[in-house]
Design an enzyme around this catalytic site. Structure first.
Site, PDB file in Angstrom:
ATOM      1  CE1 TYR A 234      27.228  58.265 -17.264  1.00  9.22           C
ATOM      2  CE2 TYR A 234      29.080  58.172 -18.770  1.00  9.22           C
ATOM      3  CZ  TYR A 234      28.315  58.868 -17.862  1.00  9.22           C
ATOM      4  OH  TYR A 234      28.651  60.163 -17.536  1.00  9.22           O
TER       5      TYR A 234
ATOM      6  CG  ASP B 235      35.421  63.422 -10.161  1.00 10.40           C
ATOM      7  OD1 ASP B 235      34.475  63.173  -9.381  1.00 10.40           O
ATOM      8  OD2 ASP B 235      35.302  63.478 -11.395  1.00 10.40           O
TER       9      ASP B 235
ATOM     10  CB  SER C  81      31.670  60.950 -19.940  1.00  9.43           C
ATOM     11  OG  SER C  81      30.501  61.376 -19.291  1.00  9.43           O
TER      12      SER C  81
ATOM     13  N   GLY D 175      26.087  63.602 -13.732  1.00 14.31           N
ATOM     14  CA  GLY D 175      25.088  62.711 -14.298  1.00 14.31           C
ATOM     15  C   GLY D 175      23.926  62.432 -13.372  1.00 14.31           C
TER      16      GLY D 175
END
Length: 311
Positions: free
Chosen positions: A220, A261, A151, A279
Site C-alpha cells: 500500500y 496468489d 494484507s 483491493g
C-alpha cells in the site's frame, strides 16, 4: 442509471484503512459511470443505513473480518439485496486459509506443505510443544500466518528455530488458529479472476518488492513494490497458473471477482490463498490486471455491478 448502489467500505477489521481507500476509488468510478451511488462506512448500524439509503445493490469494498468472511453477505441475503463478489459460503471458506488449503489438497491444487497450531494447543501443551510440532512437520524456512487475516497482517517469516515461538505468538494476537506453511523461495505471482459461471483469468502479475517481502507496507505504499505484467515466465507456466486460478476460484464456489496468489519455484507452481474481495486502491493488483486486459477502472466496476445482478 436509476439503480441505487451503496459502496460498503471501512468496517471493523484490521484492514479498515485500506478498505476506505478502496471504497473511495470505487465510489468515484461509479459516479463516473452515472450510477446513483452512496458511500457507507460499515458499522454496527449497517442494516439501518442500508434501509435508510434504500440501497438496491451493495458494492462491497470491504476487506478482512466482517466484510470478506461471509457475515455482511449473510446480512445482504436476509435483506434480499444483490451484492458484488462471492456468496456466504465461498467468502467464509476463502478467508479461512487452513480450510482453503485443505480443499486445495483434496482437489489436487498444489499448495505448500503446512500444519496448524491452535490457541488451545498452546495453552494446554505449551509453546515449546507447538514450536516442536511446527518444526518437525514443516521445517525451515517457514511462514507463520494468522488464519483469517489479510494484507499480510499477523504474518512472520521464520528462518531459525528460535524465531518460531515469537512468530506463533504474533499470529495468535489476531486469530485462534495459526497456519504454519513451508516457505517457498521463488517468484510471487497473482492471478485475478473475473466472472460468474464462466470465469476467466486476467493477465498475470509478477510482484517484486524493494524490501524483498510483499508485506503490508509494500502493498500500500507507492514505489515500494512493482507489478510486472506479464510475469517473466514461460507461456506454458503462465497458462498453468491461469488454469489453476480458475480451478481454485470454482472449487471454493466464488463468483464475480477473486485473486489467487501463487509462488513459482522453477517449474513448480504453488497456490497460497484466494482473496474474494481484492483491493481496489490506486496500488492494487486486480485493477492493474484489468487495465492491462484493456478494461479501465470505471469499466471494471461497471462490469462487477452487472455480474452482481446476474442470477
Amino acid at each position: 442509471m436509476t439503480l441505487k448502489v451503496g459502496v460498503l467500505c471501512g468496517g471493523r477489521s484490521a484492514e479498515r484503512e485500506v478498505s476506505l481507500r478502496s471504497g473511495e476509488a470505487v465510489y468515484q468510478a461509479l459516479l463516473n459511470c452515472g450510477y446513483d451511488v452512496v458511500k457507507i462506512d460499515v458499522g454496527f448500524d449497517i442494516a439501518e443505513q442500508i434501509k435508510q439509503h434504500q440501497i438496491e445493490l451493495a458494492f462491497l469494498a470491504l476487506h478482512g473480518k466482517y466484510g470478506e468472511d461471509g457475515t455482511i453477505q449473510g446480512l445482504l441475503e436476509l435483506l434480499d439485496i444483490p451484492y458484488t463478489g462471492s456468496g456466504v459460503l465461498a467468502s467464509a471458506i476463502a478467508i479461512n486459509k487452513i480450510t482453503t488449503k485443505k480443499l486445495f489438497k483434496l482437489e489436487g491444487i498444489p499448495t505448500p506443505d503446512f500444519t496448524v497450531i491452535t490457541r488451545n494447543e498452546v495453552s494446554n501443551l505449551g509453546l515449546d510443544h507447538a514450536c516442536k510440532k511446527a518444526l518437525d512437520l514443516v521445517g525451515l524456512p517457514a511462514v507463520v500466518k494468522a488464519n483469517t487475516q489479510g494484507s499480510t497482517i499477523g504474518i512472520s517469516f521464520v528462518h531459525q528455530a528460535e524465531q518460531m515461538g515469537a512468530a506463533i505468538e504474533e499470529s495468535l494476537k489476531y486469530d485462534q488458529d495459526v497456519l504454519v506453511e513451508k516457505f517457498i523461495s521463488g517468484m510471487e505471482v497473482t492471478a485475478s479472476v473475473l466472472g460468474n459461471q464462466d470465469p476467466v483469468a486476467l493477465p498475470l502479475i509478477e510482484i517484486t518488492s524493494v524490501t524483498g517481502v510483499y508485506d503490508y507496507q509494500a502493498k500500500y505504499t507507492p514505489g515500494i513494490s512493482d507489478h510486472i505484467i506479464p510475469p517473466r515466465l514461460p507461456e506454458e507456466t503462465q497458462n498453468k497458473i491461469k488454469q489453476l486460478a480458475v480451478k481454485a476460484f470454482q472449487v471454493l464456489g466464488c463468483r464475480g471477482l477473486g485473486r489467487v496468489d501463487f509462488m513459482v519455484q522453477g517449474s513448480e507452481v504453488y497456490a497460497l490463498e484466494v482473496n474474494t474481495l481484492p483491493g481496489m486502491t490506486a496500488t492494487s493488483l486486480f485493477p492493474d490486471a484489468a487495465r492491462y486486459a484493456g478494461m479501465e477502472f470505471p469499466q471494471l466496476v461497471d462490469k462487477l455491478v452487472k455480474l452482481a445482478l446476474e442470477k
